[in-house]
Design a protein around this motif. Sequence first.
Motif, PDB file in Angstrom:
ATOM      1  N   ILE A 117      38.694  31.893  20.762  1.00 53.88           N
ATOM      2  CA  ILE A 117      38.194  33.130  21.377  1.00 53.88           C
ATOM      3  C   ILE A 117      38.081  32.024  22.842  1.00 53.88           C
ATOM      4  O   ILE A 117      38.738  33.950  22.940  1.00 53.88           O
ATOM      5  N   TRP A 118      38.428  30.987  23.468  1.00 52.20           N
ATOM      6  CA  TRP A 118      39.092  30.813  23.881  1.00 52.20           C
ATOM      7  C   TRP A 118      40.584  31.377  25.315  1.00 52.20           C
ATOM      8  O   TRP A 118      40.419  31.866  26.035  1.00 52.20           O
ATOM      9  N   ILE A 119      40.723  31.257  23.872  1.00 50.44           N
ATOM     10  CA  ILE A 119      42.238  31.562  24.225  1.00 50.44           C
ATOM     11  C   ILE A 119      42.696  32.997  24.222  1.00 50.44           C
ATOM     12  O   ILE A 119      43.423  33.446  24.985  1.00 50.44           O
ATOM     13  N   TYR A 120      41.690  33.630  23.091  1.00 50.07           N
ATOM     14  CA  TYR A 120      42.206  34.973  22.773  1.00 50.07           C
ATOM     15  C   TYR A 120      41.502  36.053  23.779  1.00 50.07           C
ATOM     16  O   TYR A 120      42.001  37.204  24.643  1.00 50.07           O
ATOM     17  N   LEU A 121      40.827  35.494  25.164  1.00 45.73           N
ATOM     18  CA  LEU A 121      40.184  35.826  26.055  1.00 45.73           C
ATOM     19  C   LEU A 121      40.765  35.770  27.686  1.00 45.73           C
ATOM     20  O   LEU A 121      40.371  36.079  28.370  1.00 45.73           O
ATOM     21  N   GLY A 122      41.285  35.115  27.873  1.00 44.25           N
ATOM     22  CA  GLY A 122      42.554  34.127  28.859  1.00 44.25           C
ATOM     23  C   GLY A 122      41.971  33.717  29.690  1.00 44.25           C
ATOM     24  O   GLY A 122      42.058  34.206  30.367  1.00 44.25           O
ATOM     25  N   TYR A 123      41.064  32.597  28.752  1.00 44.15           N
ATOM     26  CA  TYR A 123      40.630  31.353  29.825  1.00 44.15           C
ATOM     27  C   TYR A 123      39.747  31.447  30.548  1.00 44.15           C
ATOM     28  O   TYR A 123      40.632  31.994  32.332  1.00 44.15           O
ATOM     29  N   PRO A 124      38.353  32.150  29.677  1.00 44.89           N
ATOM     30  CA  PRO A 124      37.559  32.710  31.347  1.00 44.89           C
ATOM     31  C   PRO A 124      37.030  31.756  32.909  1.00 44.89           C
ATOM     32  O   PRO A 124      37.214  30.292  32.145  1.00 44.89           O
ATOM     33  N   TYR A 125      36.950  31.896  33.538  1.00 44.50           N
ATOM     34  CA  TYR A 125      37.176  31.561  34.258  1.00 44.50           C
ATOM     35  C   TYR A 125      37.585  30.047  34.869  1.00 44.50           C
ATOM     36  O   TYR A 125      37.712  29.456  35.206  1.00 44.50           O
ATOM     37  N   ASN A 126      39.302  30.431  34.409  1.00 41.91           N
ATOM     38  CA  ASN A 126      40.334  29.662  34.147  1.00 41.91           C
ATOM     39  C   ASN A 126      39.498  28.191  33.872  1.00 41.91           C
ATOM     40  O   ASN A 126      40.994  26.820  34.373  1.00 41.91           O
ATOM     41  N   ILE A 127      38.639  28.016  33.196  1.00 42.12           N
ATOM     42  CA  ILE A 127      38.592  26.938  32.235  1.00 42.12           C
ATOM     43  C   ILE A 127      39.773  26.290  30.997  1.00 42.12           C
ATOM     44  O   ILE A 127      39.815  27.347  30.417  1.00 42.12           O
ATOM     45  N   ASP A 128      40.192  25.689  30.838  1.00 50.31           N
ATOM     46  CA  ASP A 128      41.250  25.587  29.476  1.00 50.31           C
ATOM     47  C   ASP A 128      40.309  25.332  28.289  1.00 50.31           C
ATOM     48  O   ASP A 128      39.290  24.460  28.431  1.00 50.31           O
ATOM     49  N   PRO A 129      41.114  25.774  27.112  1.00 44.77           N
ATOM     50  CA  PRO A 129      40.189  26.040  26.282  1.00 44.77           C
ATOM     51  C   PRO A 129      39.694  24.551  25.628  1.00 44.77           C
ATOM     52  O   PRO A 129      38.613  24.660  24.568  1.00 44.77           O
ATOM     53  N   ILE A 130      40.470  23.465  25.782  1.00 41.87           N
ATOM     54  CA  ILE A 130      39.884  22.258  24.945  1.00 41.87           C
ATOM     55  C   ILE A 130      38.656  21.923  25.201  1.00 41.87           C
ATOM     56  O   ILE A 130      38.038  20.963  24.868  1.00 41.87           O
ATOM     57  N   PHE A 131      37.908  22.186  26.608  1.00 41.87           N
ATOM     58  CA  PHE A 131      36.698  21.879  27.070  1.00 41.87           C
ATOM     59  C   PHE A 131      35.956  22.181  26.542  1.00 41.87           C
ATOM     60  O   PHE A 131      35.171  21.669  26.238  1.00 41.87           O
ATOM     61  N   PRO A 132      35.288  23.975  26.424  1.00 44.58           N
ATOM     62  CA  PRO A 132      34.292  24.604  26.035  1.00 44.58           C
ATOM     63  C   PRO A 132      34.616  24.444  24.121  1.00 44.58           C
ATOM     64  O   PRO A 132      33.424  23.194  23.569  1.00 44.58           O
ATOM     65  N   GLY A 133      35.714  23.456  23.455  1.00 44.97           N
ATOM     66  CA  GLY A 133      36.056  23.101  22.193  1.00 44.97           C
ATOM     67  C   GLY A 133      35.522  21.905  22.347  1.00 44.97           C
ATOM     68  O   GLY A 133      34.665  21.893  20.795  1.00 44.97           O
ATOM     69  N   ILE A 134      35.646  21.038  23.229  1.00 43.81           N
ATOM     70  CA  ILE A 134      36.112  19.653  22.589  1.00 43.81           C
ATOM     71  C   ILE A 134      33.625  19.386  22.973  1.00 43.81           C
ATOM     72  O   ILE A 134      33.269  17.877  22.201  1.00 43.81           O
TER      73      ILE A 134
END
Length: 408
Positions: free
Chosen positions: A379-396
Amino acid sequence: SADIYASRKLTLPSFVATFVTTWYGGILEIGRFTFENGIITWIIFGFFYYIAALLLLLFIAPRIHKNNINTIPGYFHRNFGYIPGIVSSIIILLLSSPAPYLMIFATIFNHIYDINYIYSILIGLFFSVSYIMVGGFKSIVRTDKIQFILMYAGFIIILVKLYIHFGGISFLINNTPDGHLELTNKLPLGYLISWLFISMITFIDPNIFHRVYSAKNQKILSKGILFSIVFWMIFDFLTISTGLYASAIIKSDITSSPYLMLSDMVLPPYLQVFFIISLLSIVMSTIDSFTFTSAITIGNEIKNKKSIQFNTRIGLLITSVIAVIICISFNKAIDVWYIFGSIGASSILIPLIKIIFEPNYKITYPTLTLITPIAIASIWIYLGYPYNIDPIFPGIISSFILNNLFTN
């Protein structure tokens, strides 16, 4: 299935050759990334991976070798049950898809013969599938030894040529774009740190896993990984230096790859042929290993009465179809690594490390624990990296929370 993995007989030279060559499929991306970003490439694709390999050597590899389970989904099936095992298999398929390497193969092939991109991908697949069919893992290790020699020879030749033609360090200092020789670089810190996490995929890379499992004994394993790190350092020096020369010399747009364009410029025809063969061998050694791994991953999940060989062949077919779809969906190989790497690491990195360290590790809702981080990172990737945070951080982070919340 022991015979499929050369039944744990890999000697030191075989281990080093196959470990070093399999790691290095993404050769043209190193060239492009160095051309665009300079020496920071060494941090992302060099230094981070040496750290990962050292951690593998010290903490993970001895346990994998001792546990006698030869696939990653094997761990998930044993500890978490059937569905989590399947989920981990699907992630492994994304992480070990030959797609990024087929994209690189197609770029090289296209540069030589000017054949349509899709046809080039199919040609690459055909080559690797055909000799896996014939010889399995043993044929992969055998060709890896030749590819090992070729990869170094090709880059030593072009680098020596560049040095003689243009000069050394002072030429690079005066001619590379601004900031290319500095480590305090234009790339954002979050992006760098997410590559540090992605390099930890080394622990969940099924190709690395198989080679660790196939080593003859612990001593060969430890020495093999150490030697491999040294060889990577040498090879990174060769490839990144060549990429820096490219950024200093080529002032036009990159049509295929900085390496290929450089070889057009500085190598006489016979050496250029050798250099291109060396590039192809780097890519092919990775395509065949990844195709093989994916095929086995699928073959192991097929529940029928047929032989492992038969199921692996079905796996080869499915792997090939998935690879072609991925190739068509992405523009750059690095994007495939980044996106699947972020999603895969988010989901299985933490539980796999926990299982390896605590063989009886169990959780209450294993499927939910594996799927939630995948959903969040996607979802993070789909939303285009909200707050400029890379998707691996919310994921992990979600994986960390769930694995601690649902521990039995």
